[in-house]
Each structure stands twice: as C-alpha cells, then as structure tokens.
Scaffold this motif. Structure first.
Motif, short mmCIF file in Angstrom:
data_model
loop_
_atom_site.label_atom_id
_atom_site.label_comp_id
_atom_site.label_asym_id
_atom_site.label_seq_id
_atom_site.Cartn_x
_atom_site.Cartn_y
_atom_site.Cartn_z
N GLN A 17 2.04 -2.33 3.17
CA GLN A 17 1.34 -1.97 4.40
C GLN A 17 2.19 -0.93 5.11
O GLN A 17 3.26 -1.25 5.64
CB GLN A 17 1.13 -3.19 5.29
CG GLN A 17 0.35 -2.90 6.57
CD GLN A 17 0.24 -4.14 7.44
OE1 GLN A 17 1.20 -4.54 8.09
NE2 GLN A 17 -0.93 -4.75 7.44
N SER A 64 6.20 -15.15 5.30
CA SER A 64 4.75 -15.45 5.33
C SER A 64 3.98 -14.16 5.15
O SER A 64 3.85 -13.38 6.09
CB SER A 64 4.38 -16.10 6.67
OG SER A 64 5.11 -17.28 6.88
N SER A 91 -1.14 -12.46 5.23
CA SER A 91 -1.91 -11.44 5.95
C SER A 91 -2.07 -10.16 5.13
O SER A 91 -2.93 -9.33 5.45
CB SER A 91 -1.22 -11.11 7.28
OG SER A 91 0.07 -10.56 7.05
N THR A 139 -5.46 -9.05 1.47
CA THR A 139 -6.53 -8.06 1.29
C THR A 139 -5.96 -6.71 0.87
O THR A 139 -6.53 -6.01 0.02
CB THR A 139 -7.33 -7.90 2.60
OG1 THR A 139 -7.92 -9.16 2.94
CG2 THR A 139 -8.43 -6.86 2.44
N GLU A 172 -6.52 -19.61 2.09
CA GLU A 172 -6.00 -18.31 1.65
C GLU A 172 -5.91 -18.27 0.13
O GLU A 172 -6.20 -17.23 -0.49
CB GLU A 172 -4.64 -18.07 2.28
CG GLU A 172 -4.70 -17.88 3.79
CD GLU A 172 -3.36 -18.00 4.48
OE1 GLU A 172 -3.25 -17.61 5.66
OE2 GLU A 172 -2.40 -18.51 3.84
#
Length: 374
Positions: A131, A292, A295, A298, A317
């Motif tokens: 990301q 973690s 998120s 995707t 999830e």
C-alpha cells in the motif's frame, strides 16, 4: 578534545532521521512518550513492547531509554495510578529516570523498516510497498555565493535531502551571476547599502521528501551566509520508492502453500501457524505485513498475490480471502514483528556511529508471545 554529552534528544533525532515521524498513521502515537529530552544517555534497550519486564531489564543493564515498537500511550490518560499496568510502567519509568520511545507505524511504513525485514526473512525479492504511502518529492533550488556551496549542500544532505534511490548526496550545480540592492537597515553579506551589487553565485539543486521539508529548509537557512535567502520549491512528478505499508514480492522459485508455510514457520521461529487455502496451491507472489495486516487483504488480491503473510486474522476475514482465492498465513502479531528488535538496534547503532554518537544499543532478550500453543 572535550567529549560530547549525549542526551535523549539525540536519540530522538537519530530515530527521526531514519524513520520520519510524518510517516506515522494519523491515529498513532510515536516518538518520545516518557522522559526528559535533556537527560543524559549512553545505553538504549530495544524491545517490541514497553512492558514491566522490559523496564526492569533496562534498569538491570544500565540503559537510560527503552526504544519500543509498540507505544505505551495511545490515548489521553484521564487518571494516573499504579493500579493498572500502564500506570505502573509510567510510575517506574519516571522513578528510574528511563525514557520510553515508540516507533510503531513509522517503522512499519519506512524503507529499511519492519516490512522490508520481514520480506527479506521470507526470501522475497523485487519487493515494493503493498500500500503506497506519501512518496511526494520536491526539488529545492537555492542560490549560494561561490565558495559556500559545499557548506550549504552538506547541511542539506545532513537534514535528509539529496536521496535518489540507493544514492545519497545528490545535487546539481550551475554557475551564474546574482544581482541585488540592499535597502536601509540591511546588513548585506557583500556589497553596500543603497548600491546595486552583483556576485558570482551557484544554483544548487537537490531533492527533498515532503515530510522532511521543514527541517531541510531550516538547516539550509542556518548554513546560508545571506540575510535573505532566495530559493524555489518545485513539486516533482517522479516518486520515491519503498515508502508504504506492507510489501509484495516474489520467491526465487515457486513452491506449494504447504511448503512455504514451513519456510515461514522456520524463518520466524514460531510454534504454529494458521493457514487458509489448499496446501497444494502454487505460491510465487507473496504479500507480507507485520502485525495486523488484514486491512491489506483487498490490495493483496488486486496486485495478484498468491498468499498474504501477516497476523491477527479474524474468522470472517479468512472467509473473505478464501472466497477471492487468496491464501493466508497467520504467523501471529508477535511472530511477524519480533524480528524488529535486532534489525532496529543494528540500524540505530550504525546511524549513531555515522554521527559520532557513542550510544550502545542493546537487544531485549526473552520477550514472549502471550498466546501459547496447546
């Protein structure tokens, strides 16, 4: 030669230079959380968690600071008592004069940070952020009288300017003539008040990351001999590489999910893993995120990852990943982050040595995952 006294604020400066605070997530709390910035410093204990055990280890080893991954303080305190663990740690840290600093998401998102170390441990190559983060670059152009260009350039480079890929101290210099006329009340570096003057100058150009801009400009102003400094800031279309959350890369050779899970277990030295997906699935493109990272599920699918290695995966999830054909390896929050201790101690030690700061960085031993496999 008088030996320099090293203080806690020097440690903060080292951390900020490697992992700029502007990289932190908006909800996070990083940097100095407990302690006097002017207190003396000689030893730092690097750990994953700011626990009572870590604080006691710092006392026993003579460290004046704890450099942790996880913050001790996330939200404002409405009371402070030694009844709960946070209160006990705060009381003890103040009583023992031990500073506590947190890296957390600046270490997660920076280059040469947690996720690069995790990717390397699992044998991934050709990595990039999963990301992308704030990778904006600016070009700084400043006009310097001939003979002062090296002094100003060195100040810029020390503040973090001039990095292009794996190169540092990058700049371009061209010569010209600057003109000016100083008004009444000025103290010009060259020339006379009220007279038009000309001086041989160099146009010095370099690149600056957005989050370091204020510091770079401040250091430039201090080093520049002029009262009024002429400089330009130009937004660039090209971007930095390596800044952002998680990493995605490829294995040197494709393998099965089952075989790769064994590799992860051994590399991270965890007792057990949780795996989502068919063990015979071929794995080549791998996404990772320490701690973690659900998120990023995707995004991992969008970029074609075969598997995401992270921690703290929840039931729904896992179902979501399976429905999209993405395998998961949950190596635990602790298991995917504890490798930061040795790497961060090494990185900080090298930075301190480069700046001639005699600070010893110790590695916390014996930290344990609170979860046990039965």
């Amino acid at each position: 030669m008088k030996q320099r006294i090293i203080r806690i604020h020097d440690l903060v400066g080292l951390l900020n230079a490697l992992y700029p605070p502007a990289l932190a997530e908006g909800w996070d709390n990083v940097g100095l959380q407990v302690g006097d910035p002017n207190a003396r410093l000689s030893k730092v204990l690097v750990c994953l968690d700011p626990s009572e055990r870590a604080l006691q280890a710092a006392v026993e080893q003579g460290a004046e600071a704890l450099l942790c991954h996880h913050p001790l303080l996330f939200k404002p305190l409405y009371n402070l008592t030694p009844i709960d663990e946070t209160g006990r740690i705060l009381f003890a840290a103040v009583e023992q004069r031990i500073a506590i600093l947190a890296a957390h998401t600046i270490l997660d998102r920076a280059g040469n940070g947690l996720n690069d170390w995790l990717a390397a441990a699992l044998g991934l190559g050709d990595c990039r952020p999963l990301q992308a983060g704030d990778d904006r670059l600016l070009k700084l152009v400043v006009y310097v009288p001939a003979g002062y260009e090296t002094k100003v350039a060195d100040a810029l480079f020390r503040a973090g300017a001039g990095h292009v890929g794996n190169y540092d101290s990058c700049s371009f210099r061209s010569e010209g003539v600057g003109t000016f006329r100083a008004a009444a009340g000025c103290t010009p570096f060259v020339g006379q008040v009220g007279e038009r003057s000309s001086v041989r100058e160099l146009r010095l150009e370099t690149v600056v990351p957005q989050e370091l801009l204020n510091r770079v400009v401040d250091r430039m102003m201090r080093a520049h001999p002029y009262e009024e400094v002429a400089y330009d800031l130009v937004p660039l279309a090209n971007h930095r590489q390596g800044i952002g959350l998680g990493r995605i890369g490829r294995l040197a050779q494709a393998t099965s999910l089952a075989e790769f899970a064994v590799t992860v277990k051994q590399a991270l030295q965890v007792e057990a893993l949780r795996v989502v997906g068919d063990g015979q699935t071929r794995v080549n493109k791998v996404a990772v995120c320490g701690g973690s990272g659900a998120s990023l599920l995707t995004e991992a699918v969008r970029q074609g990852a075969d598997v995401l290695v992270t921690g703290d995966i929840k039931y729904h999830e896992a179902l979501n990943a399976a429905s999209q054909g993405l395998a998961l390896i949950d190596a635990g929050h602790f298991g995917t982050e504890r490798l930061m201790v040795g790497h961060l101690a090494e990185a900080m030690g090298q930075r301190a040595a480069a700046r001639d700061l005699e600070i010893e960085f110790l590695e916390m031993q014996g930290e344990e995952d609170p979860f046990k496999t039965v």
